[in-house]
Design a protein around this motif. Structure first.
Motif, PDB file in Angstrom:
ATOM      1  N   PHE A 110       0.700   9.972  26.707  1.00  0.00           N
ATOM      2  CA  PHE A 110       0.350  11.163  27.481  1.00  0.00           C
ATOM      3  C   PHE A 110       1.605  11.694  28.166  1.00  0.00           C
ATOM      4  CE2 PHE A 110      -0.862  13.305  31.407  1.00  0.00           C
ATOM      5  CZ  PHE A 110      -1.795  14.204  30.930  1.00  0.00           C
ATOM      6  N   THR A 111       1.889  12.967  27.953  1.00  0.00           N
ATOM      7  CA  THR A 111       3.032  13.585  28.628  1.00  0.00           C
ATOM      8  C   THR A 111       2.558  14.562  29.694  1.00  0.00           C
ATOM      9  OG1 THR A 111       3.180  15.221  26.834  1.00  0.00           O
ATOM     10  CG2 THR A 111       4.624  13.289  26.695  1.00  0.00           C
ATOM     11  N   VAL A 147      -2.043   5.962  26.244  1.00  0.00           N
ATOM     12  CA  VAL A 147      -3.384   6.508  25.989  1.00  0.00           C
ATOM     13  C   VAL A 147      -4.173   5.565  25.084  1.00  0.00           C
ATOM     14  CG1 VAL A 147      -4.678   8.399  24.933  1.00  0.00           C
ATOM     15  CG2 VAL A 147      -2.615   8.885  26.250  1.00  0.00           C
ATOM     16  N   ILE A 148      -5.401   5.272  25.510  1.00  0.00           N
ATOM     17  CA  ILE A 148      -6.329   4.449  24.733  1.00  0.00           C
ATOM     18  C   ILE A 148      -7.603   5.271  24.547  1.00  0.00           C
ATOM     19  CG2 ILE A 148      -7.600   2.275  24.641  1.00  0.00           C
ATOM     20  CD1 ILE A 148      -5.612   1.213  26.788  1.00  0.00           C
ATOM     21  N   PRO A 149      -8.003   5.588  23.327  1.00  0.00           N
ATOM     22  CA  PRO A 149      -9.220   6.388  23.131  1.00  0.00           C
ATOM     23  C   PRO A 149     -10.476   5.588  23.437  1.00  0.00           C
ATOM     24  CG  PRO A 149      -8.385   5.672  21.016  1.00  0.00           C
ATOM     25  CD  PRO A 149      -7.360   5.235  22.041  1.00  0.00           C
ATOM     26  N   TYR A 150     -11.432   6.236  24.072  1.00  0.00           N
ATOM     27  CA  TYR A 150     -12.726   5.606  24.364  1.00  0.00           C
ATOM     28  C   TYR A 150     -13.761   6.289  23.481  1.00  0.00           C
ATOM     29  CZ  TYR A 150     -15.856   2.897  27.412  1.00  0.00           C
ATOM     30  OH  TYR A 150     -16.734   1.963  27.903  1.00  0.00           O
ATOM     31  N   ARG A 151     -14.274   5.571  22.512  1.00  0.00           N
ATOM     32  CA  ARG A 151     -15.228   6.142  21.563  1.00  0.00           C
ATOM     33  C   ARG A 151     -16.662   5.775  21.923  1.00  0.00           C
ATOM     34  NH1 ARG A 151     -12.924   8.416  17.181  1.00  0.00           N
ATOM     35  NH2 ARG A 151     -10.712   7.992  16.783  1.00  0.00           N
ATOM     36  N   ASP A 152     -17.588   6.682  21.597  1.00  0.00           N
ATOM     37  CA  ASP A 152     -18.991   6.383  21.836  1.00  0.00           C
ATOM     38  C   ASP A 152     -19.511   5.490  20.708  1.00  0.00           C
ATOM     39  OD1 ASP A 152     -19.612   7.948  19.613  1.00  0.00           O
ATOM     40  OD2 ASP A 152     -20.322   9.660  20.776  1.00  0.00           O
ATOM     41  N   PRO A 153     -20.731   4.974  20.800  1.00  0.00           N
ATOM     42  CA  PRO A 153     -21.234   4.055  19.771  1.00  0.00           C
ATOM     43  C   PRO A 153     -21.253   4.645  18.363  1.00  0.00           C
ATOM     44  CG  PRO A 153     -22.570   3.856  21.749  1.00  0.00           C
ATOM     45  CD  PRO A 153     -21.643   5.022  21.968  1.00  0.00           C
ATOM     46  N   ARG A 156     -17.299   8.669  17.955  1.00  0.00           N
ATOM     47  CA  ARG A 156     -16.653   9.908  18.391  1.00  0.00           C
ATOM     48  C   ARG A 156     -15.879   9.671  19.685  1.00  0.00           C
ATOM     49  NH1 ARG A 156     -22.471  12.602  17.792  1.00  0.00           N
ATOM     50  NH2 ARG A 156     -22.768  10.808  19.154  1.00  0.00           N
ATOM     51  N   VAL A 157     -14.693  10.280  19.790  1.00  0.00           N
ATOM     52  CA  VAL A 157     -13.925  10.175  21.025  1.00  0.00           C
ATOM     53  C   VAL A 157     -14.696  10.867  22.149  1.00  0.00           C
ATOM     54  CG1 VAL A 157     -11.810  10.831  22.240  1.00  0.00           C
ATOM     55  CG2 VAL A 157     -11.691  10.078  19.857  1.00  0.00           C
ATOM     56  N   LYS A 158     -15.016  10.112  23.199  1.00  0.00           N
ATOM     57  CA  LYS A 158     -15.716  10.691  24.343  1.00  0.00           C
ATOM     58  C   LYS A 158     -14.796  10.834  25.548  1.00  0.00           C
ATOM     59  CE  LYS A 158     -18.646   8.154  26.669  1.00  0.00           C
ATOM     60  NZ  LYS A 158     -19.779   7.298  27.052  1.00  0.00           N
ATOM     61  N   GLY A 159     -13.581  10.277  25.442  1.00  0.00           N
ATOM     62  CA  GLY A 159     -12.642  10.383  26.549  1.00  0.00           C
ATOM     63  C   GLY A 159     -11.455   9.474  26.330  1.00  0.00           C
ATOM     64  N   PHE A 160     -10.632   9.381  27.383  1.00  0.00           N
ATOM     65  CA  PHE A 160      -9.404   8.598  27.280  1.00  0.00           C
ATOM     66  C   PHE A 160      -9.215   7.694  28.499  1.00  0.00           C
ATOM     67  CE2 PHE A 160      -8.457  12.473  24.817  1.00  0.00           C
ATOM     68  CZ  PHE A 160      -8.219  11.876  23.584  1.00  0.00           C
ATOM     69  N   ILE A 161      -8.710   6.507  28.227  1.00  0.00           N
ATOM     70  CA  ILE A 161      -8.219   5.598  29.253  1.00  0.00           C
ATOM     71  C   ILE A 161      -6.701   5.735  29.212  1.00  0.00           C
ATOM     72  CG2 ILE A 161      -8.145   3.194  30.018  1.00  0.00           C
ATOM     73  CD1 ILE A 161     -10.506   2.778  27.931  1.00  0.00           C
ATOM     74  N   VAL A 162      -6.059   5.905  30.353  1.00  0.00           N
ATOM     75  CA  VAL A 162      -4.608   6.060  30.374  1.00  0.00           C
ATOM     76  C   VAL A 162      -4.034   4.989  31.298  1.00  0.00           C
ATOM     77  CG1 VAL A 162      -2.700   7.677  30.583  1.00  0.00           C
ATOM     78  CG2 VAL A 162      -4.979   8.545  30.084  1.00  0.00           C
ATOM     79  N   TYR A 172      -5.206   1.469  35.552  1.00  0.00           N
ATOM     80  CA  TYR A 172      -5.880   2.371  34.625  1.00  0.00           C
ATOM     81  C   TYR A 172      -6.406   3.610  35.334  1.00  0.00           C
ATOM     82  CZ  TYR A 172      -6.058  -1.526  31.269  1.00  0.00           C
ATOM     83  OH  TYR A 172      -5.729  -2.542  30.418  1.00  0.00           O
ATOM     84  N   LEU A 173      -6.320   4.744  34.663  1.00  0.00           N
ATOM     85  CA  LEU A 173      -7.016   5.957  35.063  1.00  0.00           C
ATOM     86  C   LEU A 173      -7.923   6.382  33.913  1.00  0.00           C
ATOM     87  CD1 LEU A 173      -4.272   8.151  36.810  1.00  0.00           C
ATOM     88  CD2 LEU A 173      -6.061   6.775  37.901  1.00  0.00           C
ATOM     89  N   TYR A 174      -9.027   7.016  34.271  1.00  0.00           N
ATOM     90  CA  TYR A 174      -9.982   7.492  33.271  1.00  0.00           C
ATOM     91  C   TYR A 174     -10.132   8.994  33.442  1.00  0.00           C
ATOM     92  CZ  TYR A 174     -10.989   2.520  33.463  1.00  0.00           C
ATOM     93  OH  TYR A 174     -10.860   1.141  33.469  1.00  0.00           O
ATOM     94  N   ASN A 175     -10.232   9.713  32.327  1.00  0.00           N
ATOM     95  CA  ASN A 175     -10.361  11.159  32.467  1.00  0.00           C
ATOM     96  C   ASN A 175     -11.614  11.515  33.266  1.00  0.00           C
ATOM     97  OD1 ASN A 175     -11.509  10.804  29.322  1.00  0.00           O
ATOM     98  ND2 ASN A 175     -12.714  12.204  30.564  1.00  0.00           N
ATOM     99  N   LEU A 176     -11.554  12.620  33.965  1.00  0.00           N
ATOM    100  CA  LEU A 176     -12.667  13.060  34.798  1.00  0.00           C
ATOM    101  C   LEU A 176     -13.934  13.217  33.957  1.00  0.00           C
ATOM    102  CD1 LEU A 176     -10.746  15.808  36.823  1.00  0.00           C
ATOM    103  CD2 LEU A 176     -11.355  13.503  37.599  1.00  0.00           C
TER     104      LEU A 176
END
Length: 231
Positions: A110-111, A147-153, A156-162, A172-176
């Motif tokens: 992530f930049t 960046v670590i992608p967080y996928r749903d079951p 599909r990418v549902k968000g990101f862990i950074v 760790y931070l998690y997208n809003l």
């Protein structure tokens, strides 16, 4: 498709081409949205219920939004292999991960939201489709780069862990808006009668790649909540 909802180029040149199954079928066969839906159902052996124009439009909006999240991951993954990603790559190699394992773990760099916005625009993603992703990442600081992608079951990418790699707290931070109600990596573990449960996200990904085990999930904390058990 066994590995999710996208086709990613695996040529040695690593061109970075990544496309959703929807876009591939639609583009290669020059189909409308409704024709694409019908063709995917035919290929999957699924009988669709009667769908009106409004239902097809809702599906198209959901597909476009999912594409914005996946395209963002494509951007982050490509950035990691640029010179700007060297420090994060060195951190990962210090943990013992090889280049192939890092790629298989889908890790990225992530930049800034500005850089991501420019990339999505260049990919032809409309502003209203990109906006939810860009707004969700406004809380990510400069110290958090991995960046670590967080996928749903469903995969599909549902968000990101950074993750911060320099000792910054919180680690760790998690997208809003990201709801971590499903265990991490559950999309790969579906269908297994037994699960291997670990705490860390990187641990789950590394074991998956190194031992070729698909039944490894991560909690991200030290407890297994009721919502995660329900999944």
């Amino acid at each position: 498709y066994k590995d999710g909802t996208r086709i990613t180029c695996n040529r040695r040149e690593n061109c970075g081409l990544s496309q959703s199954l929807w876009d591939y079928v639609q583009g290669s066969r020059k189909l409308s949205n409704q024709e694409t839906l019908m063709e995917l159902a035919r290929l999957a052996g699924y009988t669709l219920p009667d769908l009106g124009p409004e239902a097809v439009e809702r599906l198209e909006r959901a597909r476009a939004q999912a594409n914005a999240w996946e395209s963002s991951l494509d951007h982050f993954r490509a950035e990691l292999w640029e010179e700007k990603g060297r420090a994060v790559r060195d951190y990962l190699k210090g943990r013992g991960y090889s280049d192939n394992e890092i790629r298989g773990m889908e890790l990225g760099l992530f930049t800034s939201v500005k850089d991501l916005s420019a990339y999505l625009k260049g990919k032809g993603i409309k502003r209203d489709e990109a906006e939810p992703v860009l707004k969700a990442l406004e809380n990510i600081t400069k110290a958090h780069k991995l960046v670590i992608p967080y996928r749903d079951p469903a995969g599909r990418v549902k968000g990101f862990i950074v993750r911060a790699t320099d000792g910054t707290e919180p680690k760790y931070l998690y997208n809003l808006g990201l709801r971590r109600d499903a265990p991490f990596n559950l999309d790969r573990a579906r269908g297994h009668s037994e699960l291997i449960v670990v705490e860390g996200y990187l641990d789950a990904l590394a074991v998956r790649e190194r031992a070729e085990l698909g039944n490894v999930i991560a909690l991200g904390d030290t407890s297994l909540s009721e919502p995660k058990l329900d999944q």
